[in-house]
Design an enzyme around this catalytic site. Structure first.
Site, PDB file in Angstrom:
ATOM      1  N   TYR A 192     -55.657  75.613 -29.671  1.00  0.00           N
ATOM      2  CA  TYR A 192     -56.658  74.678 -29.173  1.00  0.00           C
ATOM      3  C   TYR A 192     -57.989  75.422 -29.015  1.00  0.00           C
ATOM      4  O   TYR A 192     -58.402  76.145 -29.906  1.00  0.00           O
ATOM      5  CB  TYR A 192     -56.169  74.035 -27.869  1.00  0.00           C
ATOM      6  N   LYS A 212     -36.442  54.637 -39.283  1.00  0.00           N
ATOM      7  CA  LYS A 212     -37.035  54.969 -40.581  1.00  0.00           C
ATOM      8  C   LYS A 212     -37.579  56.390 -40.544  1.00  0.00           C
ATOM      9  O   LYS A 212     -37.430  57.163 -41.506  1.00  0.00           O
ATOM     10  CB  LYS A 212     -38.160  53.986 -40.880  1.00  0.00           C
TER      11      LYS A 212
END
Length: 751
Positions: free
Chosen positions: A37, A92
């Site tokens: 970060y 999925k």
């Protein structure tokens, strides 16, 4: 509990749902966090700002797919809305990850208006490498997909349309081949005129079925020009309006070659199938129950009837999981702008070709253990076949390149290896060995050559160019089994009952007469395939040997130890397993041969294991294990690995780092090894673990395999004069092929 109760418990178990986000880079230190970060993240941000294509290099975009739905046509449930459809979309995502290592965000969008759905997906394009539209009702699904394909620069794929079309198309290609029919001469009837039916009909045209030969039937009957002109059907159904007379499904099916059902259960009876042309192709795919039961359809047709359904409890399951993970994998790896017709056709043709190949044992076991061979009851690969990834994804990527849809061309010379690495470290490691083997195949003799698994292994070895197999066994039995298994190859066979083995009897007598073996007894020993195979290797008529498929390990090991023996510079053999984890590979020994090794044995086993690691392009770092760390416990047990370590460290021929005795966590945890014991000769965690005795090694590797999630390759027999490996009883074809590859590489180093 029933299925629904089990499913509720499965989804509710903590943590709820089926997906999570995991980090792919270290986050253990303050510096790690500053790289992940602020402030380090500014670097890749600036690069992407300067060149948007760098997003594929510095972010997960290139392996991230959005599964997008409004829940308006959820499979088997209808319009249940976006929130209730979330478990399906998560599922999925599971399939994408499990079968093709593709990451997914599922996006359930509350959008009744197709234009709103389009706006949402367009706004999210920077995040994703592709979009999978799911469970969106017709005709809105056509509009949404068409407009997104035009506006986005990443592939958009509505699986309910094209997934079904591609898998059904693969089944059709193989069915007509088996039945001797031609695409251009087929008469095809569709029951149902929704998204899947229209997309499948369009795809059949792409494969070569004339559009004029396709009849579509919806709830109002045959879709005719008259109905289209009256506005009774939408524009998408009207594509397949016929000039013929009106009628119902029974009228349409009379004389047809192919029936494709994407409608509702129970609307086709035996008489309707019987009215079709001879050797009919019947694909009733309504879920959960087909338009006609599988057995009824098989029994009703005249001649050979090929039937495929959407159910897993019948042969020939049309399952979309055979398509979308691998199509997206190829599209993402080629950075395709879209998934075009050429890519879909390539996927279907690759699936059809794969169904003609010998089926791996692991797949056979997953589906009940009955033999699976190309024919009327096997025209589509099974969903759990791992080879689908290696066949379909490259075909799709290559089609993307050749059709101009790709932004980059993958290195197809190494592409399959990169795909295998996605499925686990063991596949990546074995690919190294198999590639080495293919560079110079050697003669490998397979004892127990009449065993079906050995015959199929021989076929794979020859077909893939890994080795030149020799089967030891009854010649007539092997040839009969080859025909029964449907394997079109002519293996080299050595029959223990033939006269050609007399020369081996002479050599065996010469080797063993001082062990009490007479000439007649030597000839009798050769009726055992293990002795005959050993004699062939010892005399140089074969370069390597595999045995053990039908014997217990000690029985299979004894003949090669007696006849081949250990290498001139070795006194002991050792059994080694390679264990692979997500980001680590270790070699463990001894796990099969030496029950209570002394220091000399441990030292030699360490060297054998290090040599084996090098064959896999691994630089060995060896640790001799104990329950003591560097003398912390002084007794007769800890003294053995300590003395073995001393011998190794004083041996100038040992060119790899080695230390001990040490506990397992010391050997494997870098903070312990280099922090607590900074004096250790290992500056990185060990990758060769030498156990104090066979019992410890055998127990440890099995625990790591079962509870630690390791993939095990082996046992590999190290230290023999010629390459010999003993497979475990029950090993499947893939296991045997892998060990054969190791044996071939062993043999290459001796030529």
């Amino acid at each position: 509990m029933g299925l629904e109760e089990d499913a509720l418990d499965y989804h509710q178990r903590d943590p709820p749902g089926k997906l999570e986000i995991a980090t792919t880079k270290p986050t253990n230190t303050q510096r790690d966090l500053s790289l992940a970060y602020s402030p380090g993240v500014a670097g890749p941000c600036r690069e992407i700002d300067a060149d948007p294509a760098d997003a594929f290099e510095y972010t997960a975009k290139g392996n991230l797919v959005a599964v997008v739905s409004d829940g308006s046509a959820t499979l088997g449930l209808g319009d249940i809305g976006p929130l209730a459809s979330k478990p399906v979309m998560e599922g999925k995502g599971v399939l994408f990850k499990r079968f093709a290592d593709i990451d997914v965000f599922d996006l359930e969008v509350d959008a009744d208006d197709p234009e709103r759905m389009i706006d949402v997906v367009e706004a999210l394009e920077p995040t994703f490498g592709g979009v999978n539209l799911e469970d969106i009702g017709a005709p809105a699904c056509f509009t949404i997909e068409e407009k997104l394909q035009e506006s986005l620069s990443i592939p958009v794929f509505h699986d309910d349309q094209h997934g079904t079309a591609i898998i059904t198309g693969a089944a059709l290609l193989n069915a007509i081949d088996i039945l001797g029919k031609d695409l251009s001469e087929l008469e095809v009837v569709f029951s149902g005129a929704g998204a899947s039916a229209i997309a499948t009909a369009r795809f059949f045209e792409s494969l070569g079925v004339p559009g004029s030969a396709i009849t579509m039937v919806d709830s109002g009957g045959i879709v005719t020009d008259v109905r289209a002109e009256s506005g009774d059907v939408n524009a998408y159904k009207a594509e397949f309006a016929t000039e013929g007379p009106a009628g119902d499904l029974a009228d349409a099916m009379a004389g047809a070659d192919v029936f494709v059902g994407l409608s509702v259960s129970g609307i086709v009876d035996r008489s309707m199938v019987a009215s079709m042309a001879a050797d009919p192709i019947v694909f009733p795919m309504a879920n959960p129950d087909p338009e006609i039961d599988y057995d009824d359809a098989k029994a009703a047709g005249e001649g050979t009837t090929i039937v495929a359904t959407g159910r897993s409890d019948y042969p020939n399951q049309v399952n979309n999981v055979l398509g979308f993970p691998f199509i997206f994998r190829g599209a993402l790896d080629a950075r395709a702008r879209r998934i075009n017709e050429e890519m879909k056709v390539a996927a279907a043709e690759a699936l059809a070709a794969l169904a003609r190949e010998d089926v791996p044992d692991a797949v056979v076991k997953a589906y009940g253990g009955e033999p699976i061979q190309f024919g009327p009851e096997y025209v589509i690969p099974k969903p759990l076949d791992p080879r689908v990834l290696f066949e379909v994804a490259p075909a799709v990527a290559r089609a993307a390149v050749e059709s101009g849809a790709a932004r980059r061309e993958p290195d197809f010379g190494t592409y399959v290896e990169s795909l295998e690495a996605r499925l686990g470290k063991s596949r990546e490691m074995m690919r190294i060995i198999l590639n080495k083997a293919k560079s110079d195949p050697q003669r490998i003799v397979l004892a127990a050559g009449a065993d079906d698994t050995m015959i199929r292994s021989a076929y794979q070895l020859l077909d893939r160019g890994i080795a030149e197999p020799i089967l030891v066994g009854d010649r007539a039995e092997i040839r009969s089994s080859t025909d029964r298994l449907g394997l079109s190859f002519d293996p080299t066979i050595v029959d223990p009952g033939g006269d050609a083995v007399d020369c081996y009897a002479d050599r065996l007598y010469e080797l063993r007469n001082r062990k009490g073996v007479t000439r007649d007894e030597a000839r009798e020993l050769l009726t055992d395939g293990n002795y005959l195979a050993s004699a062939m290797v010892e005399t140089g008529d074969a370069d390597a040997m595999l045995t053990g498929a039908t014997d217990h390990y000690p029985s299979a090991l004894r003949p090669p130890l007696e006849v081949v023996g250990t290498a001139p510079d070795a006194n002991y053999a050792a059994g080694v397993y390679m264990l692979t984890f997500r980001n680590r590979v270790i070699f463990v020994a001894d796990v099969t041969v030496n029950p209570e090794p002394d220091a000399a044995v441990l030292a030699e086993v360490t060297q054998h294991t290090a040599d084996l690691a090098r064959q896999f392009n691994v630089d060995p770092r060896a640790a001799l294990l104990s329950y003591s760390d560097f003398g912390s416990v002084e007794d007769e047990h800890t003294a053995v690995p300590r003395e073995a370590t001393r011998r190794l460290r004083s041996d100038p021929s040992v060119t790899f780092p080695v230390d001990g005795e040490m506990q397992a966590d010391t050997a494997l945890v870098e903070e312990v090894l280099t922090g607590t014991y900074e004096f250790a000769d290992l500056d990185e965690p060990a990758n060769v673990l030498i156990f104090p005795n066979l019992e410890a090694g055998n127990v440890a590797y099995k625990l790591l395999e079962e509870l630690g999630g390791a993939d095990a390759v082996g046992p590999m027999l190290a230290g023999m004069d010629c390459p010999v490996h003993v497979v475990q009883r029950g090993d499947d074809v893939e296991d045997i092929v892998h060990l054969a590859g190791v044996a071939v590489v062993d043999a290459q180093s001796e030529t």
